[in-house]
Design an enzyme around this catalytic site. Sequence first.
Site, PDB file in Angstrom:
ATOM      1  N   LYS A  79       0.849  -1.194   0.000  1.00  0.00           N
ATOM      2  CA  LYS A  79       0.000   0.000   0.000  1.00  0.00           C
ATOM      3  C   LYS A  79       0.880   1.238   0.000  1.00  0.00           C
ATOM      4  O   LYS A  79       1.688   1.443   0.916  1.00  0.00           O
ATOM      5  CB  LYS A  79      -0.921   0.011   1.226  1.00  0.00           C
ATOM      6  CG  LYS A  79      -1.874   1.200   1.269  1.00  0.00           C
ATOM      7  CD  LYS A  79      -2.840   1.096   2.434  1.00  0.00           C
ATOM      8  CE  LYS A  79      -3.817   2.261   2.430  1.00  0.00           C
ATOM      9  NZ  LYS A  79      -4.789   2.185   3.550  1.00  0.00           N
ATOM     10  N   ASP A 127     -14.208   4.962   9.183  1.00  0.00           N
ATOM     11  CA  ASP A 127     -14.551   4.784   7.761  1.00  0.00           C
ATOM     12  C   ASP A 127     -14.993   3.344   7.531  1.00  0.00           C
ATOM     13  O   ASP A 127     -14.569   2.688   6.588  1.00  0.00           O
ATOM     14  CB  ASP A 127     -13.355   5.139   6.881  1.00  0.00           C
ATOM     15  CG  ASP A 127     -13.763   5.404   5.431  1.00  0.00           C
ATOM     16  OD1 ASP A 127     -14.975   5.536   5.180  1.00  0.00           O
ATOM     17  OD2 ASP A 127     -12.880   5.466   4.561  1.00  0.00           O
TER      18      ASP A 127
END
Length: 492
Positions: free
Chosen positions: A123, A228
Amino acid sequence: MGKLDVVMLRYLSAEDFRVLTAIEMGMKNHELVPAMLAAQIANLKHGGVSKILRELSKHKLVSYERGRHYDGYRLTNAGYDYLALKVLSTRQVLSSFGNQIGVGKESNIYVVADKDNKPLCLKLHRLGRTCFRNIKGKRDYHQNRKSMSWLYLSRISATREFAYMKALEDRGFPIPKPIDFNRHCVVMELVNGYPLCTINEIENPDELYDELMNLIVRFGNHGVIHGDFNEFNIMVTDEGKPIIIDFPQMVSTEHINAEYFFERDVNCVRSFFKRKFGYESELYPSFKDICREGCIDAEVKASGLTRQMEKDLLVEMGQIDEDEDSDDDNDNNDESNEEKPLDSITEIKLLRNQVNESVAKDLNEKINILSDNDVNEDDDNLDESVVKDLSDKLRIQMIDQKDQESELADQVPDLVEDDRESRFDCHSTWSTTSTIDPAVIKQRVKQSLKKRERHGQSRRVLAKGEASTTTRQRRDNRDTIKQYTDGGVWGD
């Protein structure tokens, strides 16, 4: 931002990475790093930094830009990626690079492999996209800084996410296993599953719904809120088990808006199941259902948690003895409160002294450049105003230095006498220069100006920076035309 192309990674030498690292170090306090500063930081054995910078600019690993006050280089996202991948490959965490499998508003996801050809997930944090630039309103990475580089913000985001993942993994949460990180790159286990947003049918939506709600409450019991928790950050394996991803935005349950974030996570799951699977349940958790079981927020220093809250939580969970550590903290706080003003003033004093010393040293060298030679009394062609200005500048500098020292002495009246004497002794050599006869100073300045003028006539003027040859030729032609026009060569 562009896609990451790692083809050039195998062709870069150790000197190339040394120059990239020099640009990265220079960007800590420079928006644009001058080539001379990069050469000083890199300190290559045989030089050649300019050639390496041109090659790196050709492959878009660094970017040359013209600033308002000076020109220089800055590190691009590709150059920052190369530095991180180089370190990870040196650690033998990565050995091959694969395709891109995901793009988010603040990250890119790639498939990589280790030395055993085991697939992993890489990532790359990409803060600064046009769609997500309100970092001050969404994150607290910047803290009290007024301006920060997007590369540095990405690095903070990756560091925080890796810390969250390590803490959550130790407590048995269903998350990808974190492996390593460097700069803005996080290497983790590759999840064998699919995002929940791409699944159209599911056998038991009620079981998955209950499990997700329990995860939200379990996060809260350990002191954090995901922030989130939606279908894009929930992976479902072939066995139907959820795995949660994406943690940089996590906040503490002690955050001022913790209840809002908790309810938003719950409503995201409820609305998705109702819209996608037609499942709606009247049972859902509330913020009051949280029962503190751990202190991940204190361990990771999550957003919304102050130092006093962190200490109280650790005392409440039994990880800190209240009696001993409270006394130690009070003593440390008292000492820090007393020493902090002195440290700040001392730092200001040292910075001012360094600046004054460098300026005074430079000016004194210019004046004493011909101190041993005789003065020609017939040098009346020198500009007397210039000599006077330089002489006055030296005297003003000595007066300003004394004023600054007296100002610092007024700000810190309780300093011991030894410190006061050492503070003034460090510049005792400069205070004696004020007793020099002004006539001697005038003579030395005259000789310095004369030598500078004679040296400047024979010195070849070199073009600075990376200005193109065409631009310099046009500028020279324009000056030549102007000179002949003003001289009356073409007639009136």
